[in-house]
Enzyme design. Sequence first.
Site, PDB file in Angstrom:
ATOM      1  N   ILE A   1       0.842  -1.248   0.072  1.00  0.00           N
ATOM      2  CA  ILE A   1       0.246   0.268   0.067  1.00  0.00           C
ATOM      3  C   ILE A   1       0.861   1.039   0.000  1.00  0.00           C
ATOM      4  CG2 ILE A   1      -1.955   1.133   1.118  1.00  0.00           C
ATOM      5  CD1 ILE A   1      -2.392  -1.767   2.651  1.00  0.00           C
ATOM      6  N   THR A   2       0.869   2.169  -1.226  1.00  0.00           N
ATOM      7  CA  THR A   2       1.693   3.120  -1.261  1.00  0.00           C
ATOM      8  C   THR A   2       1.205   4.310  -0.403  1.00  0.00           C
ATOM      9  OG1 THR A   2       2.336   2.752  -3.461  1.00  0.00           O
ATOM     10  CG2 THR A   2       2.524   4.771  -2.690  1.00  0.00           C
TER      11      THR A   2
ATOM     12  N   GLU B   1       0.561  -0.029 -10.246  1.00  0.00           N
ATOM     13  CA  GLU B   1      -0.583   0.497 -10.786  1.00  0.00           C
ATOM     14  C   GLU B   1      -0.553  -0.428 -12.019  1.00  0.00           C
ATOM     15  OE1 GLU B   1      -2.369   1.928  -8.577  1.00  0.00           O
ATOM     16  OE2 GLU B   1      -3.191   3.143 -10.105  1.00  0.00           O
TER      17      GLU B   1
END
Lengths: 364, 400
Positions: free
Chosen positions: B154-155, B377
């Site tokens: 999770i960025t 992404e």
Amino acid sequence: MISFSPSEDQQMIVTMVKQFATDEMRKIYRHCDESGEIPAQIIDKAWGMGFISSAIPEKYGGAGEEHSAVTASLLAEELAWGDLSMTMHILSPSLFVVPVLLMGTEEQKAKYLPAFCGNKFHSTTAALMEPHFNFDASALTTTAERKNGHYILNGSKCFVPIAADASSLLVYANEGGKTQGFIVEKGTAGLKISEREKNMGIKALATYELAFQNCKVPKENKLGGDKGCDFNTLMNCSRVALSAMAVGVARAAFEYSRDYAKTRIAFGEPIASRQAIAFMLAEMAIEIDATRLMTWEAAWMLDKKKDATKEASLLKNYADDMVMVATDRAVQILGGHGYIREHPVELWFRNGRGFTTFDGMAIV
Amino acid sequence: MIDFELTPEELQVIKAAHEEAEKLVRPIARYYDEHEHEEPSELINRLWEQTLKGQGTGLIGLGVGAVLRIEEACWGDAGLMLANPGSGLGGAAILQSGTSDQQARFLTRFSQGTPKWGAMAMTEPGCGSDTSAIQTTAVRDGNEWVLNGEKIFITGGARAFNNPGGLIVVWATVDKSAGRAGMKSFVVEQGTPGMRLEKLEKKLGIRASDTASIVFENCRIPYENILGSPEVRSTDSGSTAGFRRAMATFDATRPIIAAMALGVARASLDFVKEELEKQGVKIRYGVPKTKLTAIERDVMDMESAYKAAKMLMMRAVWLMSQFKPNSLESSMSKAKAGLATSYITQKAVELMGPLGYSRKWLLEKWMRDGKINDIFEGTGQINMLVVARRILEFSSRELK
């Protein structure tokens, strides 16, 4: 304000040209490639669409529309999608008209432009390339020397489209280290048009080698008069035009191989269902789009009268490589069938290879 | 009308972002690369007060100016840019699929008060690109949803987890048997019980950005925190709305990643060109290929790869700003930008030799930072797959 949407007028032109390319060019391009001939009727029909005369001012008999490199790029892509040989023939007069329009003197415009506004194809062309390795358009070996109110041209040229039929040629030569254009009329003493060249691709386009031996032209024939022309801008116009055509050829190859890959069954499913094939097509699609957008940007810079040297030369190199990769992949996707002349991909592959060697053979 | 002229406002945004990147970010870029997980508090507070707070969700990148701002910020430093406060990918998801009520409730805060972070939690230990295989569950219990599962990669997850006002958009299935149709997204507020920060990853690059694992154990959130419809219809064609919405979020975020990639690529390219200029090497545009030196050809290839990727990125963003579909174009731009940036940053290290490999300079860092853009992404390959399916008009069944 950034926009990637062609104007309504441009969209109409694209639709019209696409129709012409589909209904006319695509019907005969293989025959033209094999026979080396393009029917006069198709050339005249294209002429009637006004590609050449549209930007000629009304006072010379043209439509007086604003000259736009963006619009010209759009239509060049569509024409080249139809067939590259025919495109270069059809647009050959622009090699003469555009430089005169952009950089000619008033006298040159008045003298030459009206002839392009008639009903019949007006054969004219330009001679830039030279038959030797390490060709450099900004350091030509063909020379122009001024003597007693004339210019004396010496040297040789190659890949000159439709030279045998041309009533006038724009010949680029080295005048004191600078490339300048000189209008040479058909039949001028010292101009020798050799036999038609035999090339790997664009076989339906008649190209010629020319020799100039003390060919004497009046000083009034120097493009732009005494002050000459801005050759660099003309080269940029050429780079954009050729790149637009490269996109057209690559798109033709992409579409054909995509459709083939969807219908060709191997191991019980279309070959396009395999990533090895599908990814080649995806890469082609991405690179074609990228090159088209780069073409638009460089063309837009030309229209805005900005210096497009960097953009146009990066574009040209990119487009040269892109069209080779795309047409090569198209042959590869068809496999053995790609190598057979029943399918068009080998023709596009041969035509595609030409772009790295073409300089100044089209202009927007 | 085809036009490449930036508006005066856009030019102003770029200029300001470039100055920020040059003056505030570049001087500390190396430090936070070598001190992973240390908080660049001074920069964060300064940027928040100076720029970010005032722009709110305008930062998410739905317009040309916003995306070019991101390119400049990543020209400064991609890791520090990702550490910037803001609603992040979570905000993009809320903008894509939240009701106007939800947008007001969740996004207003990003232009108020102290710095805040939003994040998106999609990837799990057992699934990356195959987002339809998500195992995290959301079960309805009265007027609450109960979340269970583990999310990784999770960025900005830790900053969203730790700082008041943070939120994380979590993708979970409400009905495993429904496949993609069961996939929904939920907004989980910072401080919600049942949520645990499990781990901070140590990474190849973008080290100033935190990459977190978060575990959800009977994590209860209000019923109205579901984004989009809670309906799971049977297997008819309209049934995969949740999944398609997740994918639509990618349509919005992929060009942003492309812009980030391009920022890093241009940093490398600018450095190389400046060094060459110092050494008296001039790049001669317009000279025939046969007369160019190898280094000129390399630099030109790098520049045209940059340009090609940039054009694709601009088109994808422009389409989005016109509310036109851009799924194909955004995947194209992401695939190309990831590749182009890997190529450019790696070539830059090669060309500069010892200047490239030494940690004294930033080229080696940009090469490490740049690589992430080919991965997060959606990897380059997943984006190629999306492009391929679109151009072939093939379903995921027809092209696996």
